[in-house]
Design an enzyme around this catalytic site. Structure first.
Site, PDB file in Angstrom:
ATOM      1  N   GLU A 245      17.557  21.654  35.530  1.00 54.87           N
ATOM      2  CA  GLU A 245      16.609  22.631  34.991  1.00 54.87           C
ATOM      3  C   GLU A 245      17.282  23.994  35.098  1.00 54.87           C
ATOM      4  OE1 GLU A 245      12.626  24.905  36.386  1.00 54.87           O
ATOM      5  OE2 GLU A 245      12.647  22.737  36.764  1.00 54.87           O
ATOM      6  N   CYS A 282       9.526  29.342  37.490  1.00 50.57           N
ATOM      7  CA  CYS A 282      10.345  28.931  36.347  1.00 50.57           C
ATOM      8  C   CYS A 282       9.529  28.852  35.065  1.00 50.57           C
ATOM      9  CB  CYS A 282      11.013  27.592  36.625  1.00 50.57           C
ATOM     10  SG  CYS A 282       9.881  26.330  37.247  1.00 50.57           S
TER      11      CYS A 282
END
Length: 509
Positions: A245, A282
């Site tokens: 990620e 995030c």
């Protein structure tokens, strides 16, 4: 040469708290990986794995006061946030234990021979097996949920893989404590402590991705760091899966009708989402498309009022603070960019929240404003004011992959009027999770969750949150014409484990 010390640092002051470890040498990384590799046999029993995961959750919960105190000292995220994150982590461990008990993740398929088929079908039995040692690279912003025993580790252990974690330098003391708790839980079930290895240091992370016994890797962090590891994983003599990620802008589209109907609520909600955790999530909304005109002006007023009331906060470390201050200053200096609430340095150790505005036309083609389409880690968002739907489409067409994409619709649009469905269709190719009339911060641990997205959000199509995260650490194997006595118990006709499976074309549960 002496090994480099690993210090625990207080981000509120920038001062060293204590030395907690030393950086691992190449030889030490090798030893940790090999020790983890030797524990594979201890994880073959699903009942033992499930019990181990539940014990780990119980022990973490029992040690929460100490763990949260150390986590707060190293991250400044605050006890309320950290207690919630630890509870989420324990829930996730127990959820994976339930998945292991159920066994559907093995995807068992049994086909008996069929000589009448064209071509004839032999006896075939298929299920999934663990890959081997999984390397996990901890995230800075989630010291529990995406760190030593976060989603990557929990799902890898659930799949039957030993794990070696490269700790994040922002919370090394907590990493050591969490690893100790999990190893104690492992010992309760006869699993060697080396089933969970832990190494510190940048060079150790590089050594880890290249180790021949590492079979897969999970990463949460920056595009630069993640891409370097991704490339290294692919360049190995034997390439391995790398589930990374890397970064996400998390765009939001606010329709004209939605802004006219509830400008104040949308502005307040946006402020809460973009400043949550000092903007270090995030899935923070980093680009918001808002209509020009009175309705959009009303939304900006609400956003201005709410962000202005946000207190300065501490980022995870001073490097991130410096990057944030420099990043917002560079963006604010671009032509036609304004700062209704100026983000930047809030003090010697803090940052202040704010947002920038820009005409959407500046973002519809490549040019000097491309920086505004890159993630800026911290409490800031970019509001692009659009004139019409064509500008919205043009901006969306230039965006990279994202973890999330959100649309704020009016009541009528949500009921199917207008072009709400069209916007949803335009957002779907951009993200792994698409939201309507909500905000992306907050990722529920649930079977239907998907936390991933097109590159650079992630490097694979998998999720790192939710039950299907276990699939990343497994590979299918088919046995052909294998005598029953030699088959794994999960693939025998009698199905004594009681697994969900597809048997001669029929789904059994």
């Amino acid at each position: 040469m002496a090994a480099a010390p690993v210090w625990s640092v207080d981000p509120r002051t920038g001062k060293q708290r204590e030395q907690v470890a030393v950086e691992a040498t190449a030889q030490e990384v090798d030893a940790v990986v090999r020790a983890a590799h030797e524990t594979r046999g201890s994880l073959t029993d699903r009942a033992v794995r499930a019990a181990f995961l539940r014990s780990a959750a119980d022990r973490l919960q029992a040690a929460k006061d100490t763990l949260v105190e150390v986590a707060d000292a190293e991250t400044a995220l605050g006890p309320v946030r950290l207690n919630g994150e630890l509870a989420r982590t324990c829930y996730q461990l127990r959820a994976f234990a339930d998945i292991v008990d159920e066994g559907a993740f093995l995807d068992v398929v049994v086909d008996h021979p069929d000589d009448t088929a064209t071509p004839p079908v032999p006896d075939l039995r298929r299920y999934k097996v663990p890959l081997g040692v999984v390397a996990v690279y901890s995230a800075s912003n989630f010291p529990f949920a995406f760190s030593v025993v976060g989603g990557d580790t929990a799902s890898a252990l659930a799949a039957g893989n030993p794990v070696v974690v490269k700790s994040h330098p922002d919370h090394p003391g907590l990493s050591e404590l969490v690893a100790k708790v999990v190893r104690t839980a492992a010992a309760e079930h006869g699993i060697p402590a080396s089933v969970l290895g832990l190494v510190h240091g940048f060079d150790a992370g590089v050594e880890l991705i290249g180790h021949p016994l590492v079979a897969a890797a999970g990463f949460t962090g920056s595009i630069r760091g993640g891409r370097a590891l991704f490339d290294a994983a692919a360049a190995r003599p034997t390439p391995i899966p790398f589930h990374g990620e890397l970064g996400s802008l998390n765009p939001v589209v606010v329709t004209e009708a939605a802004a006219a109907e509830r400008a104040e609520a949308i502005g307040t909600g946006l402020a809460g989402s973009m400043t949550m955790g000092v903007g270090q999530f995030c899935v923070k909304p980093g680009l918001v498309l808002v209509p020009s005109g009175a309705s959009g002006d009303g939304l900006l007023k609400s956003l201005t009022d709410a962000v202005s009331d946000t207190e300065a906060g501490v980022l995870l470390d001073h490097r991130m603070r410096d990057d944030f201050v420099a990043g917002v200053a560079e963006r604010a200096a671009l032509p036609d960019v304004e700062s209704p609430v100026t983000p930047g340095a809030g003090g010697e150790h803090t940052v202040s929240a704010g947002f920038l505005t820009v005409p959407a036309a500046r973002l519809t083609a490549a040019g000097t404003h491309d920086l505004l389409l890159e993630e800026c880690f911290g409490p800031v968002t970019v509001v692009a004011r659009y004139e019409d739907d064509d500008e919205v489409r043009a901006v969306l067409s230039r965006l990279p992959g994202n973890l999330t994409a959100t649309v704020q619709l009016s009541e009528g649009e949500a009921a199917g009027e207008g072009r709400g469905g069209e916007i949803l269709a335009e957002l779907t190719p951009l993200a792994g999770r698409v939201l309507v009339n909500g905000w992306p911060t907050g990722v529920a641990v649930a079977p239907a969750q998907h936390h991933g997205g097109p590159y650079p959000a992630t490097t694979s199509t998998s999720t790192s949150v939710g039950g299907t995260a276990i699939e990343r650490w497994l590979r299918p194997v088919a046995y052909q014409n294998t005598p029953a006595a030699l088959l794994p118990v999960e693939l025998r006709d009698e199905n004594e484990p009681g697994l969900p499976r597809r048997f001669n074309g029929r789904l059994e549960r």
